[in-house]
Write a protein that holds these residues in place. Sequence first.
Motif, PDB file in Angstrom:
ATOM      1  N   ARG A 529       0.830  -1.209   0.000  1.00 17.26           N
ATOM      2  CA  ARG A 529       0.000   0.000   0.000  1.00 17.26           C
ATOM      3  C   ARG A 529       0.864   1.258   0.000  1.00 17.26           C
ATOM      4  N   ARG A 530       0.504   2.221  -0.821  1.00 15.19           N
ATOM      5  CA  ARG A 530       1.194   3.511  -0.839  1.00 15.19           C
ATOM      6  C   ARG A 530       0.881   4.290   0.434  1.00 15.19           C
ATOM      7  N   LYS A 531       1.796   5.182   0.778  1.00 14.45           N
ATOM      8  CA  LYS A 531       1.587   6.015   1.958  1.00 14.45           C
ATOM      9  C   LYS A 531       0.306   6.828   1.810  1.00 14.45           C
ATOM     10  N   SER A 532      -0.481   6.862   2.890  1.00 15.46           N
ATOM     11  CA  SER A 532      -1.706   7.652   2.922  1.00 15.46           C
ATOM     12  C   SER A 532      -1.770   8.364   4.263  1.00 15.46           C
ATOM     13  N   GLY A 533      -2.034   9.652   4.247  1.00 12.73           N
ATOM     14  CA  GLY A 533      -1.957  10.464   5.453  1.00 12.73           C
ATOM     15  C   GLY A 533      -3.039  10.166   6.473  1.00 12.73           C
ATOM     16  N   PHE A 534      -2.908  10.797   7.637  1.00 10.19           N
ATOM     17  CA  PHE A 534      -3.869  10.637   8.733  1.00 10.19           C
ATOM     18  C   PHE A 534      -5.257  11.047   8.247  1.00 10.19           C
ATOM     19  N   PRO A 535      -6.312  10.300   8.607  1.00  9.67           N
ATOM     20  CA  PRO A 535      -7.662  10.601   8.113  1.00  9.67           C
ATOM     21  C   PRO A 535      -8.082  12.041   8.398  1.00  9.67           C
ATOM     22  N   ALA A 536      -8.564  12.694   7.362  1.00 12.57           N
ATOM     23  CA  ALA A 536      -9.071  14.062   7.493  1.00 12.57           C
ATOM     24  C   ALA A 536     -10.538  14.077   7.097  1.00 12.57           C
ATOM     25  N   VAL A 537     -11.314  14.907   7.767  1.00 13.78           N
ATOM     26  CA  VAL A 537     -12.731  14.993   7.459  1.00 13.78           C
ATOM     27  C   VAL A 537     -12.918  15.652   6.092  1.00 13.78           C
ATOM     28  N   GLN A 538     -13.746  15.030   5.241  1.00 19.15           N
ATOM     29  CA  GLN A 538     -14.023  15.574   3.910  1.00 19.15           C
ATOM     30  C   GLN A 538     -15.505  15.880   3.718  1.00 19.15           C
ATOM     31  N   ASP A 539     -16.255  15.785   4.786  1.00 24.90           N
ATOM     32  CA  ASP A 539     -17.688  16.050   4.739  1.00 24.90           C
ATOM     33  C   ASP A 539     -17.929  17.538   4.479  1.00 24.90           C
ATOM     34  N   PRO A 540     -18.776  17.890   3.499  1.00 23.08           N
ATOM     35  CA  PRO A 540     -19.070  19.305   3.224  1.00 23.08           C
ATOM     36  C   PRO A 540     -19.613  20.054   4.437  1.00 23.08           C
ATOM     37  N   VAL A 541     -20.248  19.336   5.359  1.00 23.43           N
ATOM     38  CA  VAL A 541     -20.773  19.989   6.561  1.00 23.43           C
ATOM     39  C   VAL A 541     -19.641  20.639   7.349  1.00 23.43           C
ATOM     40  N   TYR A 542     -18.508  19.939   7.426  1.00 25.97           N
ATOM     41  CA  TYR A 542     -17.368  20.509   8.154  1.00 25.97           C
ATOM     42  C   TYR A 542     -16.842  21.745   7.434  1.00 25.97           C
ATOM     43  N   ASP A 543     -16.774  21.686   6.105  1.00 21.21           N
ATOM     44  CA  ASP A 543     -16.320  22.848   5.343  1.00 21.21           C
ATOM     45  C   ASP A 543     -17.222  24.049   5.590  1.00 21.21           C
ATOM     46  N   GLU A 544     -18.523  23.799   5.669  1.00 24.68           N
ATOM     47  CA  GLU A 544     -19.462  24.894   5.927  1.00 24.68           C
ATOM     48  C   GLU A 544     -19.215  25.496   7.308  1.00 24.68           C
ATOM     49  N   GLN A 545     -18.959  24.634   8.282  1.00 20.71           N
ATOM     50  CA  GLN A 545     -18.681  25.129   9.631  1.00 20.71           C
ATOM     51  C   GLN A 545     -17.393  25.950   9.658  1.00 20.71           C
ATOM     52  N   LEU A 546     -16.380  25.460   8.955  1.00 19.36           N
ATOM     53  CA  LEU A 546     -15.105  26.166   8.919  1.00 19.36           C
ATOM     54  C   LEU A 546     -15.245  27.504   8.206  1.00 19.36           C
ATOM     55  N   MET A 547     -15.996  27.522   7.105  1.00 24.25           N
ATOM     56  CA  MET A 547     -16.211  28.771   6.384  1.00 24.25           C
ATOM     57  C   MET A 547     -16.941  29.789   7.256  1.00 24.25           C
ATOM     58  N   ALA A 548     -17.917  29.320   8.017  1.00 23.01           N
ATOM     59  CA  ALA A 548     -18.656  30.226   8.903  1.00 23.01           C
ATOM     60  C   ALA A 548     -17.725  30.824   9.955  1.00 23.01           C
ATOM     61  N   ARG A 549     -16.833  30.011  10.491  1.00 22.96           N
ATOM     62  CA  ARG A 549     -15.876  30.518  11.480  1.00 22.96           C
ATOM     63  C   ARG A 549     -14.943  31.548  10.855  1.00 22.96           C
ATOM     64  N   LEU A 550     -14.506  31.272   9.626  1.00 18.32           N
ATOM     65  CA  LEU A 550     -13.590  32.192   8.959  1.00 18.32           C
ATOM     66  C   LEU A 550     -14.280  33.512   8.634  1.00 18.32           C
ATOM     67  N   GLU A 551     -15.521  33.437   8.171  1.00 20.36           N
ATOM     68  CA  GLU A 551     -16.259  34.667   7.879  1.00 20.36           C
ATOM     69  C   GLU A 551     -16.478  35.476   9.153  1.00 20.36           C
ATOM     70  N   GLY A 552     -16.726  34.768  10.258  1.00 22.81           N
ATOM     71  CA  GLY A 552     -16.864  35.457  11.533  1.00 22.81           C
ATOM     72  C   GLY A 552     -15.571  36.141  11.937  1.00 22.81           C
ATOM     73  N   TRP A 553     -14.452  35.477  11.664  1.00 22.68           N
ATOM     74  CA  TRP A 553     -13.162  36.079  11.993  1.00 22.68           C
ATOM     75  C   TRP A 553     -12.908  37.324  11.146  1.00 22.68           C
ATOM     76  N   LEU A 554     -13.242  37.259   9.859  1.00 25.37           N
ATOM     77  CA  LEU A 554     -13.031  38.408   8.976  1.00 25.37           C
ATOM     78  C   LEU A 554     -13.848  39.621   9.429  1.00 25.37           C
ATOM     79  N   ALA A 555     -14.988  39.351  10.043  1.00 26.10           N
ATOM     80  CA  ALA A 555     -15.849  40.451  10.486  1.00 26.10           C
ATOM     81  C   ALA A 555     -15.487  40.955  11.877  1.00 26.10           C
ATOM     82  N   ASP A 556     -14.621  40.228  12.577  1.00 22.82           N
ATOM     83  CA  ASP A 556     -14.272  40.566  13.959  1.00 22.82           C
ATOM     84  C   ASP A 556     -12.957  41.334  13.987  1.00 22.82           C
ATOM     85  N   ARG A 557     -13.018  42.607  14.319  1.00 23.53           N
ATOM     86  CA  ARG A 557     -11.801  43.427  14.331  1.00 23.53           C
ATOM     87  C   ARG A 557     -11.068  43.365  15.663  1.00 23.53           C
ATOM     88  N   SER A 558     -11.512  42.498  16.570  1.00 26.88           N
ATOM     89  CA  SER A 558     -10.859  42.421  17.880  1.00 26.88           C
ATOM     90  C   SER A 558      -9.781  41.340  17.935  1.00 26.88           C
TER      91      SER A 558
END
Length: 609
Positions: A529-558
């Motif tokens: 078997r070829r090397k394969s990295g540690f399992p990472a979440v690929q569910d779009p739900v997680y991407d949506e959560q991460l995007m929401a956090r990032l957008e919140g950060w962009l709007a937070d000037r503190s």
Amino acid sequence: MCGIAGWVDWECDLTRQRTVAQAMTDSMACRGPDAEGLWLSERAALGHRRLAVIDLEGGAQPMAADRDADQVVLTYSGEVYNFRQLRETLRAAGHRFRTRSDTEVVLRGYLEWGESCVEHFDGMFAFAIWDERRQELLLARDRFGIKPLYYAVTDTGLLFGSEPKALLANPGFSAQVDAEGLAELFGLNKGRSPGHGVFRGLHQLLPGHTLRVERHGMHPTCYWRLGSHTHEDDLATTTATVRGMLEDIVERQLVADVPLCSLLSGGLDSSVITALAARGLQRQGMGKPVTFAVDFENSDAFFRPSSQRPSQDAPFVRLMADHLESQHTDVMLRPSDLAGQQEHTLGARDLPGHGDMDASLYLLCREIRRHSTVALSGEGADEVFGGYPWFVDQPPESMRNFPWRSTIPDIASLLSPDARQRIRLEEYVADRYAEALAEVPYLEGEAAADRRIRELSYLTLSHYLPLMLDRKDRIAMAVGLEVRVPFCDHQLLDYVFNIPWSMRTTSGAEKGILRAATADLLPSEVATRRKSGFPAVQDPVYDEQLMARLEGWLADRSSPLDDLVDRQHLAAMLQDETQAGVGWRRSRALAKNLLEIDGWMRRYQVRIC
């Protein structure tokens, strides 16, 4: 495995500082849930939190021994795998033992051999010894730096601990980061300068080093370093030697008086360790191996092969578990499980980490700890045997920088021009790279291609592996789980480091010599078997959560990063990737890193100075 903390002060009477010394010790409770101890004298305070693994009734710490009416006191974390042999050697020299623990072997080893005792120890360890007669502190760390040990110099002494939080519990040390620390975070990213603690004034004792501290100064000593020599063995002998060394290493690391298991990903490295452990357990009459793996629910539906992760783990895990007839458990996670884990993972590492990768490892370790106290891991094989892509694919830019920096998105691209200039990022990274190359133990007369492989091996072992070992130790010990890493054995490394690349990649495969040495242990599908990295979440739900956090950060000037990050550049990057229809693959990785650093600075109230 345990947590240690301590304090030496040449002016303050530490017998009157019990409350502070206790707070430093208490901060290590996660590393040692089974017992605690605190020893005080006028000039030294040594604290200990114990995770009982060997000699559960004995081995309490700090452990003291009398010498010439004065005490020598030890606080120790780790495992010395050859402690039984050393105990017999010390008995023959006249020492008497009160316990069956490796702790007492370390203490009496110091009494017999002094500072050079570390040269006799085979294992993973970090410890401090206070010698009351000499009024000296000795700090020591294993050859790979598997066990962490941090220290900071104060105006009148020194603080130390297994983790930065132990020092942060002392009023004499505060959470500050300067330009150099920021350069470590934004410039080196996946690597770290050996000995650098990121916080201002914080150091890690270098692997393979001791540090003697007395009133008039500090005296570091390197007791082991990687060396180069001509490899004389042919392929058959080399293959047999690697196999024999691995069998011996794993056998020695099965010693425990508590339940032991193995981390099984279905990849070559973890499968080899698990298979060797299964044979060792069988020889010792200890039954079938216990194994654990991690995966995400519905991963089949969302999995997309990539160069870093060409195949899923699950089919290979099942194949290997069935092959060994192990008592296997799959720890299944949902994307929602990762939400809210940053508080735990940052609290474990005290520094920015790997986001969801840390969260999934934390949840895996937490579940394992319900059943086992010790786990074997395949960590270190890629570094020792050369399994990473940069050993094969060497773009021109990798010749001028740490090789892994060309394989990951550059978080430094998010810094504002003013911040880059203030931090002197490019200059800092170039200086660290030049220093690292200057340390490489070249072999005289070596061909250019082999010389470059030696450089890549050394850079990976000295700058990349320490961060991986630190991650595994800190996340696992946050839940009181000891992880052992058989591939990180100094005798194995010394041998493999000098095997010619053509032999290391025998049959044209990554880690070919490891595959050849262990093929009979594994199903052919796992062995190839070829090397394969540690399992990472690929569910779009997680991407949506991460995007929401990032957008919140962009709007937070503190944000504490507000003066460092170019928000407009990040927002434009997100918009460009979305409009191009490529999702946000690059900015996804950058977002995780950015949110980790932001979360760390907020949690620890880090002040930029």
